[in-house]
Design an enzyme around this catalytic site. Structure first.
Site, PDB file in Angstrom:
ATOM      1  CG  ASP A 120      59.035  78.889 -10.976  1.00  0.00           C
ATOM      2  OD1 ASP A 120      59.480  77.882 -10.390  1.00  0.00           O
ATOM      3  OD2 ASP A 120      58.891  78.949 -12.217  1.00  0.00           O
ATOM      4  CE1 TYR A 133      59.032  78.668 -18.046  1.00  0.00           C
ATOM      5  CE2 TYR A 133      59.137  79.876 -15.986  1.00  0.00           C
ATOM      6  CZ  TYR A 133      58.823  78.737 -16.677  1.00  0.00           C
ATOM      7  OH  TYR A 133      58.296  77.666 -16.004  1.00  0.00           O
ATOM      8  CE  LYS A 139      60.702  75.951 -13.290  1.00  0.00           C
ATOM      9  NZ  LYS A 139      60.304  77.317 -13.632  1.00  0.00           N
ATOM     10  CG  HIS A 189      62.186  73.611 -17.648  1.00  0.00           C
ATOM     11  ND1 HIS A 189      62.305  74.959 -17.881  1.00  0.00           N
ATOM     12  CD2 HIS A 189      60.862  73.389 -17.523  1.00  0.00           C
ATOM     13  CE1 HIS A 189      61.100  75.510 -17.888  1.00  0.00           C
ATOM     14  NE2 HIS A 189      60.217  74.575 -17.677  1.00  0.00           N
TER      15      HIS A 189
END
Ligand code: A2P
Length: 274
Positions: free
Chosen positions: A45, A50, A75, A108
């Site tokens: 994931d 990120y 996402k 998200h």
């Protein structure tokens, strides 16, 4: 016990995936992904925000795993929500990941003014085959109800903060009634639950760690989970949760640990604050 659940469109998703939130260092990201795949993980994931999609892609490539054996989630972030923006962000994600499709693409956060148009783009991406499943993250019932007023396709997953301290019983029940599967993020309470004495005691009976007991509790609740680790042994340990079973009594004891305390933002407040 099966290692996968079946989503509402028939796609199979592994119960346990590697979480990568806050894995910023590219070397750490590449190694974590390679170690996870070596240990037998079939799911990873990531997310644009990120800033590790490229490392995840590189780790996947270096692992040599067949693409069809891996379930990759990413996402779209808040600043790229909207119809054109989502299409553009998705293409950039694929490029960074060095992939030609993802297995799951998520919104998200529920940005109320934008998610209808974001979802319209995601439905097109799904219909084009470049995302095998689509879903949402951090959505509460009011967001789902609102999204469904314009959606053609029902989300397959809602990825939410979920751990024994925040067991999300009502939201899980709401999603289950609608055949929307749940993924638990921060399943270990972002590390805060690892010293919990009740879970420790349960673990001792089964010769398992606190993290393994929590992940088993998720699985027995039909919930997929994405524990984050950058440590080779802990990555492997977090997948070693298919050879024991928690009793009803043990499950109930873990349920009782709910305090409602979050380690991440509350989606309701987050929307107001943004
Ligand atoms: P590390 O990456 O050094 O292993 P969550 O997934 O709930 O956000 O929790 C992640 C945190 O828990 C990280 O700090 C991670 O540290 C730690 N962690 C992950 N797996 C384990 C484990 N099996 N035992 C102990 N700590 C763990």
């Amino acid at each position: 016990m099966s290692k996968t659940i079946t989503l509402n469109n028939g796609v199979k998703m592994p119960f346990i995936g590697l979480g990568t939130w806050q894995v910023k260092d590219p070397e750490e990201g590449i190694n974590a992904v390679k170690w996870a795949i070596e240990a037998g993980y079939k799911a990873i994931d990531t997310a644009v925000v990120y800033q590790n999609e490229a490392a995840v892609g590189e780790g996947i490539k270096q692992s040599g795993i067949n693409r069809e054996d891996l379930f990759v989630t990413t996402k779209v972030y808040n600043d790229m929500q909207g119809y054109d923006e989502t299409h553009a962000s998705f293409n950039e994600s694929l490029e960074r990941l060095q992939l030609d499709y993802v297995d799951l693409y998520l919104i998200h956060w529920p940005i109320t003014e934008k998610y209808h148009e974001t979802w319209r783009a995601m439905e097109e991406i799904y219909e084009s085959g470049r995302a095998k499943a689509i879903g949402i993250s951090n959505f509460h019932p009011q967001h789902i109800e609102d999204l469904m007023t314009t959606a053609k396709i029902k989300p397959m997953i809602n990825q939410i903060e979920l751990h024994p301290g925040l067991n999300q019983k009502d939201l899980v029940a709401y999603c289950k009634e609608r055949d929307i599967a749940i993924t638990a993020y921060s399943p270990l309470g972002h590390g805060s639950l690892l010293e919990n004495s009740v879970i420790k005691e349960i673990g001792e009976t089964h010769n398992k760690s606190v993290a393994q007991v929590i992940l088993r509790w998720d699985i027995q609740n039909g919930i997929t989970a994405i524990p984050k680790s950058i440590n080779k042994d802990r990555i492997a340990a977090n997948l070693d949760v298919f050879d024991f079973e928690l009793s009803d009594d043990e499950m109930a004891k873990i349920d009782e640990l709910h305090t409602g305390e979050r380690v991440n933002k509350n989606p309701d407040i987050f929307v107001i604050e943004k």
